[in-house]
Write an enzyme that holds these catalytic residues in place. Sequence first.
Site, PDB file in Angstrom:
ATOM      1  CB  THR A 113       4.994 -73.148  69.779  1.00 36.85           C
ATOM      2  OG1 THR A 113       5.018 -73.286  69.286  1.00 36.85           O
ATOM      3  CG2 THR A 113       5.444 -71.176  70.026  1.00 36.85           C
ATOM      4  NE  ARG A 120       1.127 -74.360  59.771  1.00 37.34           N
ATOM      5  CZ  ARG A 120       1.268 -73.969  61.159  1.00 37.34           C
ATOM      6  NH1 ARG A 120       2.271 -73.653  61.438  1.00 37.34           N
ATOM      7  NH2 ARG A 120       0.133 -74.495  62.016  1.00 37.34           N
ATOM      8  N   GLY A 154       2.478 -70.523  60.298  1.00 32.98           N
ATOM      9  CA  GLY A 154       1.856 -70.147  61.243  1.00 32.98           C
ATOM     10  C   GLY A 154       1.476 -69.441  62.094  1.00 32.98           C
ATOM     11  N   GLY A 179      -0.481 -73.498  70.163  1.00 35.08           N
ATOM     12  CA  GLY A 179      -1.900 -74.299  69.450  1.00 35.08           C
ATOM     13  C   GLY A 179      -1.973 -74.586  68.295  1.00 35.08           C
ATOM     14  N   GLY A 216      -2.292 -73.608  64.795  1.00 31.27           N
ATOM     15  CA  GLY A 216      -1.870 -71.793  64.277  1.00 31.27           C
ATOM     16  C   GLY A 216      -3.224 -71.116  63.410  1.00 31.27           C
TER      17      GLY A 216
HETATM   18  N1  ASP Z   1       1.536 -72.025  66.949  1.00 31.86           N
HETATM   19  C1  ASP Z   1       2.483 -72.904  66.248  1.00 31.86           C
HETATM   20  C2  ASP Z   1       2.428 -73.017  65.116  1.00 31.86           C
HETATM   21  O1  ASP Z   1       1.105 -73.206  64.543  1.00 31.86           O
HETATM   22  C3  ASP Z   1       2.367 -74.389  67.001  1.00 31.86           C
HETATM   23  C4  ASP Z   1       2.762 -73.910  68.596  1.00 31.86           C
HETATM   24  O2  ASP Z   1       2.259 -73.616  69.346  1.00 31.86           O
HETATM   25  O3  ASP Z   1       4.074 -74.998  68.766  1.00 31.86           O
HETATM   26  O4  ASP Z   1       2.764 -72.869  63.869  1.00 31.86           O
END
Ligand code: ASP
Length: 361
Positions: A199, A227, A229, A251, A253
């Site tokens: 992300t 879903r 996040g 992180g 999510g």
């Molecule tokens: N936080 C994002 C999610 O859970 C994933 C990421 O940080 O890459 O969708």
Amino acid sequence: MHFRFALALAAMLFAAPAMAQDGSDQDEPRWSFAIHGGAGTILRENMSAEQEAQYRAALDAALSAGEDILQGGGSAMDAVTAAITLMEDDPKFNAGRGAVFTWDGTIEHDAALMDGRDRAAGAITGTSTVRHPILLAQEVMREGRHVFLSGAGAETFADDTALERVPNAWFATDARRQSLERMKAEALSSIDVDLKFGTVGAVALDMEGNLAAGTSTGGMTGKRWGRIGDAPVIGAGTYADNRSCAVSATGWGEFFIRVGVAQEICTEIRYLRVAEQVDCPGVREEGVFRECWGPLHLATDEAQLIADEVLAEVEELGGDGGVILVTPDGDAIFSFNTPGMYRARSTSEGVREIAIYGEGE
Ligand code: ASP
């Protein structure tokens, strides 16, 4: 939680006046900027020199885009969108082009943007044809009637904007497709297959004292059932409030949503800034924190402590990841509980750093 609040409050009441990251005069107009490109199992031994150089160059370009705007007196919001749109186009990151695949083999984006001046916010989830999801989030914020649009509705809303649209296949990369195939073939979880979160996010303080935060992502490999996040959830992965801080997270999510990470960090910072003003009538007579915020300064290590402790809560529940934040005091802070996080920061006081691995890299 209460313990760390009491500790920090005691430190503030009885210690010397707070100093910022550089210890310089707090009353000069200042700006600060931080970006991330995801956190996770990012280890030097798994990265070639060439790959590392490419990530550093990408972070440098996004950092420069934002700092040029802030240095020139531009807005925090413009700095955040400039950096994020660059990273959305970069296939190395899990956002825009290069985002992860859903279980069904499509790419669906999540993004959010927040303005610390009045906590105006815009967020989208599950879009599949908007080249720059962060700009769609900005359109939602500007239009103003709603905060969060999803899927087909968000696409219809995008039809009324001038934003660039592309076929879903434009976002696809071989590496992300292979991750989905491996996940299915070996019955892996998205955490096993991704190893890191890609992300992207940016947070900024401009010379007017305004804060902004933005986050953009493809989510997690193999996501299904619609879903969503933390990234587009205001208060979880993205938050900005001029009274306290601007945060963007990356992180696992689900855990960031459960902890309400971004808003939790900002709320704790806001209370601490208020608490410093013990004579504030709002606190004393009415118990209303809101009335008392003012030109108060938190020390860098106090803001860092709050971010670290909120991340520790994520870890206690079983999650991992990281955050970037800026404060009204001009600090730009990283906190993460993964081995690494693609990150960079820059301030008017001369801090400029691009980093990938953990401490002492
Ligand atoms: N936080 C994002 C999610 O859970 C994933 C990421 O940080 O890459 O969708």
